[in-house]
Design a protein around this motif. Structure first.
Motif, PDB file in Angstrom:
ATOM      1  N   ALA A 126       0.767  -1.141   0.068  1.00  0.00           N
ATOM      2  CA  ALA A 126       0.223   0.271   0.074  1.00  0.00           C
ATOM      3  C   ALA A 126       0.709   1.283   0.126  1.00  0.00           C
ATOM      4  O   ALA A 126       0.914   2.387  -0.949  1.00  0.00           O
ATOM      5  N   ARG A 127       1.949   1.190   0.931  1.00  0.00           N
ATOM      6  CA  ARG A 127       2.854   2.107   0.920  1.00  0.00           C
ATOM      7  C   ARG A 127       3.392   2.954  -0.360  1.00  0.00           C
ATOM      8  O   ARG A 127       3.197   3.370  -1.248  1.00  0.00           O
ATOM      9  N   THR A 128       3.793   1.712  -0.969  1.00  0.00           N
ATOM     10  CA  THR A 128       4.592   1.924  -2.645  1.00  0.00           C
ATOM     11  C   THR A 128       3.900   2.207  -3.663  1.00  0.00           C
ATOM     12  O   THR A 128       4.382   3.398  -4.678  1.00  0.00           O
ATOM     13  N   LEU A 129       2.143   1.321  -3.440  1.00  0.00           N
ATOM     14  CA  LEU A 129       1.244   1.984  -4.469  1.00  0.00           C
ATOM     15  C   LEU A 129       0.821   3.213  -4.055  1.00  0.00           C
ATOM     16  O   LEU A 129       0.479   4.409  -5.427  1.00  0.00           O
ATOM     17  N   ARG A 130       0.771   3.892  -3.189  1.00  0.00           N
ATOM     18  CA  ARG A 130       0.365   4.826  -2.542  1.00  0.00           C
ATOM     19  C   ARG A 130       1.725   6.615  -3.100  1.00  0.00           C
ATOM     20  O   ARG A 130       1.345   7.507  -3.414  1.00  0.00           O
ATOM     21  N   ALA A 131       3.262   5.519  -2.924  1.00  0.00           N
ATOM     22  CA  ALA A 131       3.987   7.016  -3.451  1.00  0.00           C
ATOM     23  C   ALA A 131       4.018   6.874  -5.151  1.00  0.00           C
ATOM     24  O   ALA A 131       4.127   8.000  -5.691  1.00  0.00           O
ATOM     25  N   ILE A 132       3.318   5.532  -5.124  1.00  0.00           N
ATOM     26  CA  ILE A 132       4.137   5.832  -7.553  1.00  0.00           C
ATOM     27  C   ILE A 132       2.918   6.285  -8.071  1.00  0.00           C
ATOM     28  O   ILE A 132       2.061   7.551  -8.629  1.00  0.00           O
ATOM     29  N   PHE A 133       1.548   5.816  -7.752  1.00  0.00           N
ATOM     30  CA  PHE A 133       0.027   6.278  -7.748  1.00  0.00           C
ATOM     31  C   PHE A 133      -0.527   7.245  -6.660  1.00  0.00           C
ATOM     32  O   PHE A 133      -1.723   6.982  -6.340  1.00  0.00           O
TER      33      PHE A 133
END
Length: 451
Positions: free
Chosen positions: A147-154
């Motif tokens: 979740a942390r990664t996806l929110r950083a990218i998207f």
């Protein structure tokens, strides 16, 4: 030509890639337990595929690896002290739990989330629901960093909505895009989303497997479709063949792959093949799209050969001329029945006009092929411009990442090395440098890694 393109976000293999055989039901993973792994080679093989596809003009990006080991997990289950003490005690008392804390599985980003593009959703945004992966301990804790990664990218909420994982209970077992396929006349047009499940928590009439677990539930698939605001008339829920699961088909992407109007599938992929195809055709007609099924008979390719070669764990990519490229692991060309089948269908007037193979043996030995390594995200031009640019593959990024891998990755990793506190420092140093290389400072939460 539509301005909407399908991006493939491949998992960048982490510096602690190892073979722990943790995934019961994944035959390839179990068969290579405790074998020596080569993290450097694994990462370079994955990067070579990404770079080659990007050079061909396909939209290619990456998802960074997750921090390992998960010392927080080990501390929460009673292993205390410094990192070295935690590792030593876990190695002595519970080596399987130690291996779970070092799991390499986030590299398979098909399990990171389920994605619905903006033409399908009620609010016109791209929706991503993080998978809870609660069937396996070594994967169940991935969701927070995912979740942390996806929110950083998207990160642009005008275009994207990243949902937290579903409740981590057996009723909502969710394995992400590995059990989800979208069909359409074009990536920028409304489509039909097919969700495949292996069991139901509440409907006892639905038969499940007996030997291996069914990891995706009907209830989870229905919840994701609701969260994404999908039109029920353009959603199809399909039951996987229970007997196939018991032969090692732990996800739908081990037995079927689809894109656009094409569905390449084994005759034992679905519990009711005829009903599945009929329903899919009917729903596609509502969005003015057709279906081109390519059936693989068991007489031509057995389930065993399908699982060993990972024929269906492949990628179907759009060429500018409207035809498709099938991306397969090298093992497909080394399996005689599979190679003969591919010779018959590729370029023979079928929609699959070209075959590309890649050496992904390090991933394959751990139970994941080309499709496991990537998360598909269809993006309009405006949406593509709104994602974090540092993860888009290019020749320049590929070169920097190759140098980074060669600086930080070992070329041999054994189960005994998981008790080595020096490996903890090596892995952290590598990922701290990667944060800056990708332009994502603060991507990782290191609080659990502190002594």
């Amino acid at each position: 030509m539509s301005m909407t393109r399908e991006f493939n976000f491949d998992g960048l293999v982490g510096p602690t890639h190892n073979y722990a055989g943790l995934s019961f039901g994944n035959v390839a993973s179990s068969g290579n337990v405790r074998a020596p792994a080569n993290p450097r080679q694994a990462a370079l093989q994955g990067l070579a595929k990404m770079q080659a596809l990007a050079a061909r003009g396909f939209a290619q990006a990456l998802l960074p690896p997750q921090p390992r080991p998960n010392l927080g997990l080990l501390r929460r289950i009673g292993f205390t002290g410094s990192a070295a003490q935690v590792l030593a005690r876990a190695a002595a008392e519970a080596p399987v739990l130690l291996a779970a804390a070092w799991s390499a599985s986030p590299m398979w980003t098909a399990n990171a989330a389920t994605v619905s593009p903006s033409p399908d959703t009620a609010d016109g945004r791209v929706h991503l629901t993080v998978a809870n992966l609660n069937n396996k301990l070594h994967r169940a804790y991935e969701q927070s960093q995912t979740a942390r990664t996806l929110r950083a990218i998207f990160h642009d909420t005008r275009h994207f909505c990243v949902h937290d994982a579903l409740p981590s209970t057996p009723a909502f077992g969710d394995e992400g895009a590995a059990n989800h396929t979208r069909f359409c006349a074009g990536h920028g047009k409304p489509g039909v989303e097919m969700f495949v499940h292996g069991r139901s928590e509440f409907d006892t009439r639905i038969p499940g497997p007996r030997r291996y677990p069914a990891r995706q539930t009907l209830e989870a698939s229905q919840a994701v479709a609701r969260l994404h605001g999908l039109d029920p008339t353009r959603v199809l829920h399909v039951l996987q063949d229970a007997a196939a699961i018991d032969q090692g088909v732990f996800h739908n992407d081990v037995i079927a792959v689809g894109s656009g109007s094409v569905l390449l599938y084994h005759e034992h992929a679905f519990a009711d093949e005829a009903a599945t195809l009929s329903s899919l055709r009917e729903k596609l007609a509502r969005v003015h799209a057709g279906l081109e099924p390519i059936r693989v008979d068991a007489g031509a390719v057995s389930l065993r050969d399908a699982v060993e070669s990972y024929l269906f764990n492949s990628q179907l990519l759009d060429r500018p001329d409207g035809n498709l490229v099938l991306v397969v692991p090298q093992e497909c060309l080394e399996n005689r029945p599979v190679a003969r089948f591919l010779e018959r269908i590729v370029g023979a007037g079928a929609p699959i006009a070209e075959l590309l193979s890649f050496d992904l043996r390090q991933s394959m030995r751990n139970g994941g092929g080309p499709a496991c390594l990537r998360l598909r995200v269809a993006l309009s031009a405006g949406e593509a411009a709104a994602i974090h640019p540092g993860v888009i593959m290019s020749d320049a990024l590929h070169g920097r990442l190759v140098q980074w891998v060669e600086r930080h990755y070992r070329d041999r990793l054994l189960p005994a090395d998981l008790a080595d506190p020096q490996l903890v420092g090596e892995a952290r140093a590598a990922l701290e440098e990667l944060e800056n290389l990708l332009g994502l400072p603060g991507l990782y939460d290191w609080s659990d890694a502190q002594d």
